[in-house]
Design a protein around this motif. Structure first.
Motif, PDB file in Angstrom:
ATOM      1  N   ASP A 122       1.132  -0.767   0.008  1.00 21.30           N
ATOM      2  CA  ASP A 122       0.220   0.113  -0.172  1.00 21.30           C
ATOM      3  C   ASP A 122       0.901   1.348   0.075  1.00 21.30           C
ATOM      4  N   ASN A 173       0.276   3.514   3.261  1.00 25.40           N
ATOM      5  CA  ASN A 173       1.059   2.953   4.107  1.00 25.40           C
ATOM      6  C   ASN A 173       2.420   3.226   3.885  1.00 25.40           C
ATOM      7  N   GLN A 233      -8.609 -12.756  13.351  1.00 28.54           N
ATOM      8  CA  GLN A 233      -7.341 -13.176  12.518  1.00 28.54           C
ATOM      9  C   GLN A 233      -7.601 -14.471  13.126  1.00 28.54           C
ATOM     10  N   THR A 280      -4.535   2.303   9.328  1.00 26.83           N
ATOM     11  CA  THR A 280      -4.734   1.315   7.751  1.00 26.83           C
ATOM     12  C   THR A 280      -5.588   0.210   8.732  1.00 26.83           C
ATOM     13  N   GLU A 281      -6.956  -0.570   8.044  1.00 27.45           N
ATOM     14  CA  GLU A 281      -6.991  -1.503   8.271  1.00 27.45           C
ATOM     15  C   GLU A 281      -6.320  -3.091   7.624  1.00 27.45           C
ATOM     16  N   LYS A 282      -5.419  -2.563   6.349  1.00 21.87           N
ATOM     17  CA  LYS A 282      -4.885  -3.756   5.431  1.00 21.87           C
ATOM     18  C   LYS A 282      -3.256  -3.936   5.572  1.00 21.87           C
ATOM     19  N   ALA A 283      -2.581  -4.211   6.000  1.00 25.68           N
ATOM     20  CA  ALA A 283      -1.504  -4.820   6.532  1.00 25.68           C
ATOM     21  C   ALA A 283      -1.303  -6.036   6.260  1.00 25.68           C
ATOM     22  N   ALA A 284      -0.391  -6.564   5.890  1.00 22.88           N
ATOM     23  CA  ALA A 284       0.355  -8.105   6.240  1.00 22.88           C
ATOM     24  C   ALA A 284       1.875  -7.778   6.958  1.00 22.88           C
ATOM     25  N   ASN A 287      -5.073  -9.498   6.355  1.00 24.29           N
ATOM     26  CA  ASN A 287      -5.335  -7.852   6.600  1.00 24.29           C
ATOM     27  C   ASN A 287      -5.240  -7.996   7.804  1.00 24.29           C
ATOM     28  N   ASP A 299      -4.682  -4.244  11.469  1.00 24.15           N
ATOM     29  CA  ASP A 299      -4.669  -2.860  11.442  1.00 24.15           C
ATOM     30  C   ASP A 299      -3.424  -2.622  11.947  1.00 24.15           C
TER      31      ASP A 299
END
Length: 287
Positions: A74, A77, A97, A257-261, A268, A270
């Motif tokens: 992202d 990010n 999760q 963000t709510e879309k991280a690895a 995903n 947070d």
């Protein structure tokens, strides 16, 4: 003697073509297209570093300097993390999760150390998060600073919700203060009743743990309903706006963000930024 009939020729007069006006439909369409093109160029220029990093188009010199860093999926990010250098980074998790492999949870994109984690403990007056106990112990074993939060249901009794959280969560030295997560508006009560219920939960929890709780909510909810009347509390704010790149000075934590690895977590997750460094984060933990 026949009369000679003379036929008159009709001469068609062509009207002169009108010159294209900038106010014509075609002109307006071209103007709109030009405007959006300029906007896209502007956005591309502003995020040129993030885009370049994402597609690996940087110069050889910069690539050598950042050889150990991986791409960040992202672009925003990356932009946020780049502008938050020195601040403490952490996660928040729940049963959504699944079963987290805590021994692998260490960094974001193999570059940014993960110092803390917020873990959902309870929901409303009668439900415990299915993975709370496992996550609570796993985070501690992984030497992360941990905090527990309660998802508040506006239409349920606030004292019963506080009692469930207190029965479920035992805080130890080094843990973060308890957190109240409020995101919804009530369906069958007034805003004044909602605020009264929130205050009752906060006071009951503070009385038990001897530490002032933190409030989590969205930025709009904070501005519209909580900012003035709950100004003596510290806030953890959620805002995923593409154009926000820095934490607000009034926020204690920012969920950006709510879309991280993250290693050890499927799907995903947070990510949050603390408004200070790791030493300052330790300063606000339970003694």
């Amino acid at each position: 003697m026949r009369k000679k009939i003379v036929r008159k020729r009709t001469v068609s007069i062509r009207k002169p073509k009108k010159k294209a006006s900038v106010f014509s439909a075609k002109g307006i369409r071209l103007s709109i297209a030009a405007f959006f093109l300029l906007v896209l160029i502007g956005i591309g220029y502003h995020y040129r570093n993030g885009i370049a990093y994402y597609f690996s188009f940087k110069s050889d010199k910069i690539l050598k300097e950042e050889a150990e860093a991986k791409r960040i999926s992202d672009v925003r990010n990356f932009q946020v993390l780049e502008k938050s250098d020195g601040k403490s980074i952490g996660l928040d998790v729940s049963e959504y999760q699944g079963k987290i492999q805590w021994s692998y949870v260490d960094t974001l994109e193999n570059k940014y150390p993960l110092d803390f984690v917020f873990i959902r403990a309870t929901v409303g007056k009668d439900r415990k998060d299915l993975q709370f106990k496992r996550n609570w112990l796993g985070a501690k074993k992984n030497k992360m600073i941990r905090g527990a939060y309660h998802y508040y249901r506006p239409n349920e009794n606030s004292i019963e919700q506080a009692e469930l959280f207190i029965k479920t969560v035992t805080l130890q030295k080094g843990d973060l203060p308890p957190i109240l997560d409020i995101e919804k508006l009530p369906k069958n009560q007034s805003l004044d009743s909602l605020k009264l219920g929130l205050k009752r939960w906060l006071k009951a929890v503070e009385l038990h743990y001897k530490v002032k709780p933190i409030i989590y909510t969205g930025e709009k909810y904070y501005d519209d309903f909580l900012k003035d009347e709950f100004s003596d509390y510290l806030f953890w704010i959620a805002n995923y706006n593409f154009y926000r790149e820095k934490i607000d000075s009034d926020w204690l934590f920012w969920q950006f963000t709510e879309k991280a690895a993250v290693p050890g977590i499927k799907g995903n997750v947070d990510v949050n930024i603390y408004n200070g460094d790791l030493e300052q984060l330790r300063f606000i933990t339970v003694e």
